[in-house]
Scaffold this active site. Structure first.
Site, PDB file in Angstrom:
ATOM      1  CD1 TRP A  36      -1.580  -1.728   2.872  1.00 53.16           C
ATOM      2  CD2 TRP A  36      -2.500  -1.979   0.851  1.00 53.16           C
ATOM      3  NE1 TRP A  36      -2.338  -2.863   2.901  1.00 53.16           N
ATOM      4  CE2 TRP A  36      -2.930  -3.039   1.670  1.00 53.16           C
ATOM      5  CE3 TRP A  36      -2.951  -1.927  -0.475  1.00 53.16           C
ATOM      6  CZ2 TRP A  36      -3.785  -4.031   1.219  1.00 53.16           C
ATOM      7  CZ3 TRP A  36      -3.805  -2.920  -0.918  1.00 53.16           C
ATOM      8  CH2 TRP A  36      -4.217  -3.946  -0.077  1.00 53.16           C
ATOM      9  N   GLY A  55     -29.793  10.905  -7.295  1.00 52.70           N
ATOM     10  CA  GLY A  55     -30.582   9.777  -7.786  1.00 52.70           C
ATOM     11  C   GLY A  55     -29.749   8.937  -8.741  1.00 52.70           C
ATOM     12  CD  GLU A  73      -1.367   9.568   6.365  1.00 55.13           C
ATOM     13  OE1 GLU A  73      -1.297  10.237   7.412  1.00 55.13           O
ATOM     14  OE2 GLU A  73      -0.798   9.882   5.299  1.00 55.13           O
TER      15      GLU A  73
HETATM   16  N1  CAA Z   1       3.971   9.957  19.302  1.00 54.62           N
HETATM   17  C1  CAA Z   1       5.142   9.581  19.910  1.00 54.62           C
HETATM   18  N2  CAA Z   1       5.314   8.340  20.417  1.00 54.62           N
HETATM   19  C2  CAA Z   1       4.309   7.478  20.322  1.00 54.62           C
HETATM   20  C3  CAA Z   1       3.081   7.801  19.716  1.00 54.62           C
HETATM   21  C4  CAA Z   1       2.934   9.097  19.204  1.00 54.62           C
HETATM   22  N3  CAA Z   1       1.803   9.471  18.617  1.00 54.62           N
HETATM   23  N4  CAA Z   1       2.270   6.723  19.766  1.00 54.62           N
HETATM   24  C5  CAA Z   1       2.940   5.749  20.391  1.00 54.62           C
HETATM   25  N5  CAA Z   1       4.188   6.197  20.719  1.00 54.62           N
HETATM   26  C6  CAA Z   1       5.216   5.463  21.454  1.00 54.62           C
HETATM   27  C7  CAA Z   1       4.633   5.068  22.809  1.00 54.62           C
HETATM   28  O1  CAA Z   1       4.846   6.068  23.766  1.00 54.62           O
HETATM   29  C8  CAA Z   1       5.389   3.809  23.130  1.00 54.62           C
HETATM   30  O2  CAA Z   1       6.632   4.110  23.691  1.00 54.62           O
HETATM   31  P1  CAA Z   1       6.986   3.591  25.178  1.00 54.62           P
HETATM   32  O3  CAA Z   1       6.889   2.089  25.078  1.00 54.62           O
HETATM   33  O4  CAA Z   1       8.364   4.082  25.423  1.00 54.62           O
HETATM   34  O5  CAA Z   1       5.947   4.157  26.072  1.00 54.62           O
HETATM   35  C9  CAA Z   1       5.652   3.163  21.766  1.00 54.62           C
HETATM   36  O6  CAA Z   1       5.503   4.228  20.803  1.00 54.62           O
HETATM   37  C10 CAA Z   1       4.671   2.071  21.464  1.00 54.62           C
HETATM   38  O7  CAA Z   1       3.372   2.621  21.513  1.00 54.62           O
HETATM   39  P2  CAA Z   1       2.081   1.725  21.697  1.00 54.62           P
HETATM   40  O8  CAA Z   1       2.283   0.767  22.819  1.00 54.62           O
HETATM   41  O9  CAA Z   1       0.910   2.642  21.755  1.00 54.62           O
HETATM   42  O10 CAA Z   1       2.070   0.885  20.317  1.00 54.62           O
HETATM   43  P3  CAA Z   1       1.064  -0.191  19.777  1.00 54.62           P
HETATM   44  O11 CAA Z   1       1.822  -1.304  19.201  1.00 54.62           O
HETATM   45  O12 CAA Z   1       0.026  -0.519  20.812  1.00 54.62           O
HETATM   46  O13 CAA Z   1       0.389   0.526  18.501  1.00 54.62           O
HETATM   47  C11 CAA Z   1      -1.128   1.894  17.236  1.00 54.62           C
HETATM   48  C12 CAA Z   1      -0.304   1.660  18.521  1.00 54.62           C
HETATM   49  C13 CAA Z   1      -1.778   3.217  17.509  1.00 54.62           C
HETATM   50  C14 CAA Z   1      -2.183   0.849  16.967  1.00 54.62           C
HETATM   51  C15 CAA Z   1      -0.162   2.011  16.017  1.00 54.62           C
HETATM   52  O14 CAA Z   1       0.368   0.750  15.666  1.00 54.62           O
HETATM   53  C16 CAA Z   1      -0.840   2.593  14.801  1.00 54.62           C
HETATM   54  O15 CAA Z   1      -0.971   3.816  14.680  1.00 54.62           O
HETATM   55  N6  CAA Z   1      -1.267   1.749  13.829  1.00 54.62           N
HETATM   56  C17 CAA Z   1      -1.779   2.227  12.550  1.00 54.62           C
HETATM   57  C18 CAA Z   1      -0.667   2.448  11.591  1.00 54.62           C
HETATM   58  C19 CAA Z   1      -1.057   3.368  10.482  1.00 54.62           C
HETATM   59  O16 CAA Z   1      -1.712   4.376  10.689  1.00 54.62           O
HETATM   60  N7  CAA Z   1      -0.604   3.065   9.276  1.00 54.62           N
HETATM   61  C20 CAA Z   1      -0.858   3.900   8.171  1.00 54.62           C
HETATM   62  C21 CAA Z   1       0.158   3.690   7.129  1.00 54.62           C
HETATM   63  S1  CAA Z   1       0.704   5.136   6.333  1.00 54.62           S
HETATM   64  C22 CAA Z   1      -0.404   5.544   5.138  1.00 54.62           C
HETATM   65  O17 CAA Z   1      -1.481   5.071   5.066  1.00 54.62           O
HETATM   66  C23 CAA Z   1       0.108   6.627   4.276  1.00 54.62           C
HETATM   67  C24 CAA Z   1      -0.511   6.702   2.943  1.00 54.62           C
HETATM   68  O18 CAA Z   1      -0.055   6.091   2.046  1.00 54.62           O
HETATM   69  C25 CAA Z   1      -1.602   7.638   2.675  1.00 54.62           C
END
Ligand code: CAA
Length: 379
Positions: free
Chosen positions: A156, A338, A362
């Site tokens: 993707w 429609g 995203e």
């Molecule tokens: N800013 C800074 N640090 C962050 C953060 C943020 N927004 N979010 C998480 N972190 C840090 C956390 O603090 C954590 O650090 P510590 O362990 O030191 O506390 C670490 O990252 C891990 O965070 P989580 O435990 O929250 O991570 P997780 O595995 O539970 O995942 C999730 C969280 C929100 C589900 C994440 O995996 C996510 O956003 N998934 C979706 C991915 C996505 O959006 N992909 C899109 C692809 S890009 C795209 O689509 C572009 C395009 O082409 C148009």
């Protein structure tokens, strides 16, 4: 609280609006129908300063701020959603390199993106077996002397076949988010293959490809940030990216509403324009209200970002709400049309197809809810 735009924001909005309405809107249906990558238009956007709206001038950006970026994205998406997604990813990548790159990396890549000399830039996080669970990614980065060797695949990838630089996340350490590093990868390296071009429902002028890494050797200077810092870089980039997609959704929804209003004024039924009927008026009123709320959420997140505050929660709220409402707006626009909403003679069906992905990429709506819930339960 002030709702007035400042001079810079107004100028950026006006420039984007004028280009979107005069140049993009008349050719958007053709770009979609022919699946044509809008190279020339992206170059013109770069000339208008829209490939690095929130990037410092020393790297070729417009230094106009995050609010101006959101406003510009709304306008460009209203004109042509396909063009706006390449613009969104280019801006996200440029900002990410400015934030996390070394001085050499910034000087090497960012002016190429902001000037349009690079056709595009790409963000390579998602993989075939998972997009939402980003920390589970499987692409590996093995240390090799002073450099690295990448193996694995990405899926993707927006503009992945056009990019002058691809930000690639790979596992350099243990399982989980702490074992991920981030690399700046140039196209054409031995072992880097562009795979299938996806035949998408919407955004058909934007390219979406898979990438395969088969022993791709990188110099040590390709690493961005520290080893193991990759996941935080990815999430930080997505926080800003989600403002971009929220703004894009507002733009697509607004284009759908405009089309519905136009049609409702012209179309006669039972002796008068259908805009005179309450059934239609209520639908248009709801859509206009929801899009305004989405616009305010996106601008609030952008304003927080610009002021240097945390905005993770607000960006996810904006992305969640705006993408859901853009889908509703474009669905209603089809309904108002429609049968004419179901054929490509009118733009409603294109807006419907273009809006659909905004609740997916995203971060899906479900991921946004996860982020919002975590943030509000944190303290
Ligand atoms: N800013 C800074 N640090 C962050 C953060 C943020 N927004 N979010 C998480 N972190 C840090 C956390 O603090 C954590 O650090 P510590 O362990 O030191 O506390 C670490 O990252 C891990 O965070 P989580 O435990 O929250 O991570 P997780 O595995 O539970 O995942 C999730 C969280 C929100 C589900 C994440 O995996 C996510 O956003 N998934 C979706 C991915 C996505 O959006 N992909 C899109 C692809 S890009 C795209 O689509 C572009 C395009 O082409 C148009």
């Amino acid at each position: 609280m002030f709702f007035e735009l400042n001079e810079t924001q107004r100028l950026v909005q006006q420039a984007a609006r004028s280009y979107a309405q005069k140049t993009l809107a008349p050719i958007a249906a053709g770009i979609d129908r022919e699946g044509r990558f809008p190279r020339e238009q992206l170059l013109e956007l770069a000339e208008l300063g829209l490939m690095g709206v929130n990037v410092p001038e020393e790297y070729g950006g417009a230094a106009a701020g995050a609010v101006a970026y959101s406003l510009a994205m709304m306008e460009i998406a209203q004109g042509c959603a396909s063009t706006s997604v390449a613009m969104a990813v280019n801006n996200m990548v440029a900002e990410t390199i400015v934030r996390f790159g070394t001085e050499a990396q910034k000087r090497k890549y960012v002016p190429e993106i902001t000037s349009g000399r690079f056709e595009a830039a790409s963000y390579g996080l998602s993989e075939p077996q998972g997009g939402s669970d980003a920390a589970a990614l499987r692409t590996t980065a093995r240390k090799d002397g002073s450099g690295w060797v990448l193996n694995g695949s990405k899926q993707w990838i927006t503009s992945g076949d056009r990019a002058g630089v691809i930000v690639v996340w790979a596992r350099s350490g243990d399982a989980g988010s702490k074992g991920i590093s981030c690399f700046l990868v140039e196209p054409g390296l031995p072992g880097l293959h562009v795979g299938k071009h996806e035949d998408k429902m919407g955004l058909r002028g934007s390219t979406t490809v898979s990438l395969a890494f088969d022993d791709v050797h990188l110099k040590g200077s390709a690493l961005m940030g520290a080893p193991g810092e990759g996941f935080v870089i990815a999430m930080t980039a997505l926080d800003g990216g989600r403002i971009g997609i929220a703004s894009q959704a507002v733009g697509i929804g607004t284009a759908a509403l405009d089309a519905a209003v136009r049609y409702a004024r012209e179309r006669q039924a039972f002796g008068q324009p259908i805009a005179n009927y309450q059934a239609i008026r209520f639908m248009l009123a709801d859509v206009a209200t929801e899009l305004d709320a989405a616009r305010l959420l996106a601008l609030r997140a952008a304003a927080l970002k610009e002021a240097g505050h945390r905005f993770t929660r607000e960006a996810s709220m904006a992305k969640l709400f705006a993408s859901e409402k853009a889908n509703r707006a474009s669905d209603i626009a089809v309904q108002v049309h429609g049968g004419y909403g179901y054929i490509d003679e009118f733009p409603a069906e294109r807006h419907y197809r273009d809006a659909r992905v905004t609740t997916i990429y995203e971060g899906t709506s479900e991921v946004q809810r996860l982020v919002i819930a975590r943030e509000i339960l944190k303290d």
